[in-house]
Write a protein that holds these residues in place. Structure first.
Motif, short mmCIF file in Angstrom:
data_model
loop_
_atom_site.label_atom_id
_atom_site.label_comp_id
_atom_site.label_asym_id
_atom_site.label_seq_id
_atom_site.Cartn_x
_atom_site.Cartn_y
_atom_site.Cartn_z
N VAL A 127 0.84 -1.20 0.00
CA VAL A 127 0.00 0.00 0.00
C VAL A 127 0.87 1.25 0.00
CG1 VAL A 127 -1.74 1.31 1.29
CG2 VAL A 127 -1.91 -1.19 1.15
N GLU A 128 2.00 1.17 0.69
CA GLU A 128 2.93 2.30 0.72
C GLU A 128 3.47 2.62 -0.67
OE1 GLU A 128 2.45 0.79 4.77
OE2 GLU A 128 2.89 -0.20 2.86
N ASP A 129 3.75 1.56 -1.46
CA ASP A 129 4.20 1.79 -2.85
C ASP A 129 3.12 2.50 -3.65
OD1 ASP A 129 6.59 0.50 -2.36
OD2 ASP A 129 5.98 -1.40 -3.27
N ILE A 130 1.89 2.14 -3.43
CA ILE A 130 0.78 2.75 -4.16
C ILE A 130 0.68 4.23 -3.85
CG2 ILE A 130 -1.74 2.78 -4.37
CD1 ILE A 130 -1.63 -0.28 -3.82
N GLU B 92 -10.32 -2.85 2.85
CA GLU B 92 -10.46 -1.40 2.85
C GLU B 92 -9.91 -0.81 4.14
OE1 GLU B 92 -13.76 0.86 0.79
OE2 GLU B 92 -14.50 0.87 2.87
N ASP B 93 -10.20 -1.47 5.26
CA ASP B 93 -9.68 -1.01 6.55
C ASP B 93 -8.15 -1.04 6.56
OD1 ASP B 93 -12.27 -0.71 7.45
OD2 ASP B 93 -12.29 -2.61 8.56
N PHE B 94 -7.58 -2.09 5.98
CA PHE B 94 -6.12 -2.23 5.92
C PHE B 94 -5.52 -1.07 5.12
CE2 PHE B 94 -2.14 -3.79 4.10
CZ PHE B 94 -1.52 -4.38 5.19
N ALA B 95 -6.14 -0.75 3.99
CA ALA B 95 -5.65 0.35 3.16
C ALA B 95 -5.68 1.67 3.92
CB ALA B 95 -6.48 0.45 1.88
N GLY C 146 -2.43 4.47 5.40
CA GLY C 146 -2.31 5.81 4.83
C GLY C 146 -2.93 6.02 3.47
N ALA C 147 -3.67 5.05 2.95
CA ALA C 147 -4.28 5.20 1.64
C ALA C 147 -5.74 5.65 1.77
CB ALA C 147 -4.21 3.89 0.86
N ASP C 148 -6.24 6.26 0.71
CA ASP C 148 -7.65 6.68 0.66
C ASP C 148 -8.26 6.05 -0.59
OD1 ASP C 148 -10.06 7.90 1.12
OD2 ASP C 148 -9.46 9.82 0.25
#
Length: 276
Positions: A147-150, A166-169, A173-175
């Protein structure tokens, strides 16, 4: 809609056979509901299951029937109780909050649902029946193993609403753009609304069995989140049904039925997946 049926593993006691000399405590009914072996059912002669479609390989519709790993597992409970299974398609939000169970829409929730402390406040979960991980699926050529790469690459991430993926994302730090169903999420990737999606690994694995998907997309990251799926009943309201579900899971793992169903719906079973 009725689920498919597996061959019976044992002789079931069928409540409808009232003419047989059964103890009165084995099957009693009140109104349209019934109590079978102590388990409360909202409709006589059937166990009603809430799920959210589609979510293959756990539950999806095929030839007018809802089939899949979850469906087959609850069929085992139905066999033990001597009833049939009826599957109802509901929003995952009303399943995970316990709203459908509290409103007597269904007896059990079986929706590839991860056991979490938050959900335990609203639901009584069975013992875990499946060890789950998350996967990142992207168009071929996209490099994003986390997710950090994204977020670093400012890629657009998609997720299924109200899920632990979704919770993990969010927790990393992702939206993500939220989609109502897994099919809508995959379509978001197909149409370019998002660059990457996060979804349960077995679901992604099932998508990639389709040559049209495997030609365009690939798994770019595996996220071991330590998740386990559980079936659920109404909070504090159906301990005998919960016990029957737990017993069916235990029996299936010990007699080889679990392995058979795993390989039928999901694929080769990892070592230890059927550990008690």
């Amino acid at each position: 809609m009725s689920s498919s049926r597996l061959p019976s593993r044992r002789i079931a006691v069928i409540c409808a056979a009232a003419a047989l000399a059964l103890p009165l405590s084995a099957c009693s009914s009140s109104g349209d509901g019934a109590t079978v072996k102590g388990a409360k059912l909202i409709k006589s002669g059937q166990i009603t299951t809430c799920t959210h479609l589609p979510y293959a390989p756990f539950q999806s519709e095929k030839d007018g029937k809802v089939v899949g790993f979850d469906v087959s597992m609850i069929d085992l409970v139905a066999e033990d109780l001597g009833v049939k299974q009826e599957v109802v398609d509901k929003s995952f939000e009303t399943i995970k909050t316990g709203a459908d169970l509290n409103a007597s829409v269904c007896d059990v929730a079986a929706a590839g649902m991860t056991i979490t402390d938050e959900r335990k406040q609203n639901l009584d979960f069975s013992v875990p029946y499946f060890n789950a991980t998350q996967a990142l699926l992207a168009r071929k050529g996209v490099k994003a193993a986390s997710v950090e790469d994204i977020t670093k690459q400012k890629l657009k991430l998609g997720s299924q609403s109200s899920t632990t993926g979704e919770d993990f994302a969010h927790s990393h730090g992702a939206d993500p753009q939220s989609f109502e169903s897994s099919d809508a999420e995959l379509n978001g990737l197909r149409t370019g609304q998002v660059d990457v999606i996060v979804q349960d690994y077995p679901v992604v694995q099932n998508w990639l069995k389709d040559p049209a998907n495997s030609a365009k997309f690939e798994i770019v990251g595996n996220l071991d989140t330590g998740e386990q799926y559980g079936f659920a009943v109404r909070k504090g309201g159906n301990p005998k049904l919960l016990a029957a579900i737990n017993q069916a899971i235990k029996d299936a793992k010990s007699d080889g039925t679990y392995k058979k169903l795993y390989e039928q719906w999901i694929g080769p079973m990892p070592k230890g997946a059927d550990a008690q």
